[in-house]
Enzyme design. Structure first.
Site, short mmCIF file in Angstrom:
data_model
loop_
_atom_site.label_atom_id
_atom_site.label_comp_id
_atom_site.label_asym_id
_atom_site.label_seq_id
_atom_site.Cartn_x
_atom_site.Cartn_y
_atom_site.Cartn_z
N GLU A 48 -56.41 -8.58 19.29
CA GLU A 48 -55.45 -9.70 19.26
C GLU A 48 -56.23 -11.02 19.36
O GLU A 48 -57.13 -11.15 20.18
CB GLU A 48 -54.48 -9.66 20.45
CG GLU A 48 -53.47 -8.55 20.39
CD GLU A 48 -52.49 -8.57 21.56
OE1 GLU A 48 -52.29 -9.64 22.18
OE2 GLU A 48 -51.94 -7.50 21.86
N ASN B 235 -58.56 -8.20 23.41
CA ASN B 235 -57.59 -9.26 23.12
C ASN B 235 -58.12 -10.54 23.72
O ASN B 235 -58.36 -10.63 24.93
CB ASN B 235 -56.23 -8.94 23.75
CG ASN B 235 -55.55 -7.75 23.07
OD1 ASN B 235 -56.03 -7.25 22.06
ND2 ASN B 235 -54.44 -7.31 23.63
N ARG C 241 -51.52 -3.06 13.40
CA ARG C 241 -51.52 -2.51 14.76
C ARG C 241 -50.12 -2.69 15.34
O ARG C 241 -49.62 -3.82 15.41
CB ARG C 241 -52.56 -3.28 15.60
CG ARG C 241 -52.55 -2.94 17.05
CD ARG C 241 -53.66 -3.62 17.84
NE ARG C 241 -53.51 -3.26 19.22
CZ ARG C 241 -53.10 -4.07 20.20
NH1 ARG C 241 -52.87 -5.35 19.96
NH2 ARG C 241 -52.96 -3.62 21.42
N GLU D 12 -53.67 -3.79 27.55
CA GLU D 12 -53.78 -4.80 28.61
C GLU D 12 -53.31 -4.32 29.99
O GLU D 12 -52.33 -4.84 30.54
CB GLU D 12 -53.02 -6.07 28.21
CG GLU D 12 -53.53 -6.71 26.92
CD GLU D 12 -52.84 -8.03 26.60
OE1 GLU D 12 -51.90 -8.42 27.30
OE2 GLU D 12 -53.27 -8.68 25.62
N HIS E 37 -47.36 -0.34 25.13
CA HIS E 37 -47.39 -1.81 25.14
C HIS E 37 -46.21 -2.28 25.99
O HIS E 37 -45.32 -2.98 25.51
CB HIS E 37 -47.38 -2.35 23.71
CG HIS E 37 -47.87 -3.77 23.57
ND1 HIS E 37 -48.87 -4.13 22.70
CD2 HIS E 37 -47.50 -4.91 24.20
CE1 HIS E 37 -49.08 -5.44 22.78
NE2 HIS E 37 -48.26 -5.94 23.69
N TYR F 187 -57.78 -14.81 23.91
CA TYR F 187 -57.03 -16.04 23.62
C TYR F 187 -57.69 -17.28 24.20
O TYR F 187 -57.64 -18.35 23.61
CB TYR F 187 -55.61 -15.94 24.20
CG TYR F 187 -54.77 -14.92 23.48
CD1 TYR F 187 -54.06 -15.25 22.34
CD2 TYR F 187 -54.72 -13.60 23.93
CE1 TYR F 187 -53.30 -14.31 21.66
CE2 TYR F 187 -53.96 -12.65 23.25
CZ TYR F 187 -53.26 -13.01 22.12
OH TYR F 187 -52.52 -12.07 21.44
O1 IFM Z 1 -47.50 -11.34 23.10
C1 IFM Z 1 -48.58 -10.92 23.87
C2 IFM Z 1 -48.90 -9.48 23.58
O2 IFM Z 1 -47.81 -8.65 23.81
C3 IFM Z 1 -50.04 -9.01 24.47
N1 IFM Z 1 -51.16 -9.92 24.40
C4 IFM Z 1 -50.91 -11.31 24.53
C5 IFM Z 1 -49.81 -11.75 23.58
C6 IFM Z 1 -49.56 -13.25 23.71
O3 IFM Z 1 -49.18 -13.57 25.00
#
Ligand code: IFM
Length: 441
Positions: free
Chosen positions: A347, A294, A79, A168, A123, A296
């Site tokens: 992500e 995404n 990606r 995002e 992006h 985290y």
């Molecule tokens: O590096 C970023 C990415 O560009 C977008 N999502 C979160 C990642 C980590 O912060």
């Protein structure tokens, strides 16, 4: 559960992800125009250590080498994003064919290696010329974005099947226009709401453009989502958490799947609510072929509001709590709240203080982080959530926006002064996961 419970379905897409400004470098090469990130990074005091993406991982020149590493690891899908100002230096008008040629070479190299390209159109590197025109607050950009999408799809759509419009939108709107941490660096609540809305409309116009050229393309959007959880069952904490979820993640999910903004969150915005035109929600809520998630970390609420450090929890170098179970809970909630299309985890990964020892990086914490999220994902799939693939963020250590090069997310370590690549232990581990189609430790 025994390890065979973590076998993934055949055809599960195993990938790795990057983004143009974070890795390419070559910021002025072959006719590329400046983006808002070139401007922002060159503004004193905006980026840790004064870093810029001028060179980054020099992937513009080293992509063949990087793709051989991808192949060596057995990664099935890659990606990456296109840089809009490489293709339209002024954001609109004249196409820079050399920029398109570059992405043409990228796609061909991937396909030669049997790696599936997943292309993101936006992006975050908006052409500076369009920012000078008002940026995403100017609704005309929804048309220019569709034009750019059309040019990209006409050139690459015979070979690229999976397209993402925007990565995002929450980050673009809020961190770029409310907190000012990211480009273009404003602090204005009304502007933030309008930028967020225009991005969603631009997602809709781009979807139409892509589908009109390649009706069989798989088109989606990528959202950064974070469940908002509480420390206790206290009703006030729960209410505050729910309100925060509605104002952040649901703010983008509701328009996509219910053609409206969450009513309470909209009320809370008052006079700062975005200007919405009659056809907007129809554009935004077009049927998606997939949703990219995404993930985290989670957000936590306690009696005093948001809790930044949960006692006993582990945190990454970004200061983000490691919370794999929350991913599963969030996906199940989304599955119950909306009629979701197939999902890709576009992500997931963590920034760690990686050290090179004798040409190796023993990043055992990253292995555990990804392992635990994959286990959670597999369990969630058994509950009926349709998850098609998983992309590690990131293939390479890279320019982590306002943190510059200080945060390392890669499966591959970059020694920036020499551009040497070192395969981290996590990459070897991920390679085994892919070849076995199964999570193990
Ligand atoms: O590096 C970023 C990415 O560009 C977008 N999502 C979160 C990642 C980590 O912060």
């Amino acid at each position: 559960m025994t390890s065979e419970n973590y076998v993934f379905p055949r055809g599960f897409v195993w990938g790795a992800a990057t983004a143009a400004y974070q890795i390419e470098g070559a910021s002025k090469e072959d006719g590329k125009g400046p983006s808002i990130w070139d401007t922002f990074a060159h503004t004193a005091g905006k980026i840790s250590n004064g870093d810029t993406g001028d060179i980054a991982c020099d992937h513009y020149h080293l992509f063949s080498e990087d793709f051989l590493l991808l192949k060596h690891l057995g990664v099935k899908a890659y990606r990456f994003s296109l840089s809009w100002p490489r293709i339209f230096p002024e954001g609109k008008g004249q196409v820079n064919w050399a920029g398109l040629d570059y992405y043409d070479r990228l796609v061909d190299s991937l396909l030669t290696l049997n790696i599936e390209p997943f292309v993101t159109l936006y992006h975050w590197d908006l052409p500076q010329a369009l920012q000078d025109y008002g940026g995403w607050a100017n609704r005309d950009l929804t048309g220019y974005f569709a034009d750019y999408a059309a040019v990209a799809v006409r050139r690459l759509g015979d070979r690229v099947k999976c397209w993402t419009t925007i990565n995002e939108p929450w980050v673009v709107a809020v961190l770029g226009n409310m907190t000012g941490e990211m480009a273009p660096g404003f602090r204005d609540r009304k502007l933030t709401a309008q930028v967020g809305h225009n991005l969603m409309v631009a997602h809709g116009t781009a979807m139409q453009a892509i589908r009109s050229i390649e009706p069989n393309a798989q088109v989606g959007i990528v959202l950064n989502l974070s469940p908002v959880e509480t420390l206790t069952d206290d009703v006030y904490e729960k209410k505050a958490a729910e309100r925060a979820w509605k104002a952040t993640s649901a703010w983008f999910l509701d328009p996509l799947f219910q053609a409206c903004y969450p009513p309470g969150a909209l009320r809370d915005l008052g006079a700062d609510a975005p200007d919405v035109k009659p056809n907007d929600f129809a554009l935004i809520s077009q049927k998606l072929d997939y949703l990219g998630v995404n993930y985290y970390t989670r957000t936590v609420f306690g009696a005093q509001g948001e809790v930044k450090k949960v006692p006993g929890s582990e945190y990454t170098e970004m200061g983000w709590e490691v919370a794999p179970e929350s991913l599963g809970r969030m996906l199940v909630r989304m599955h119950n709240d909306y009629r979701l299309p197939p999902i890709y985890i576009t992500e997931n990964g963590c920034a760690l203080d990686d050290q090179v020892v004798d040409d190796h990086v023993h990043d055992t914490r990253r292995i555990k982080y990804i392992h635990d999220h994959l286990v959670e994902l597999r369990k969630t799939m058994r509950l009926g959530v349709n998850i098609r693939g998983f992309f590690v963020w990131s293939l390479l250590d890279n320019f982590e926006w306002h943190h510059g090069f200080s945060k390392r997310f890669g499966l591959i370590y970059i020694d920036y002064p020499t551009q040497k690549r070192i395969i981290k232990d996590s990459a070897y581990w991920y390679s085994k996961v892919i070849s076995r189609n199964e999570v193990h430790r």
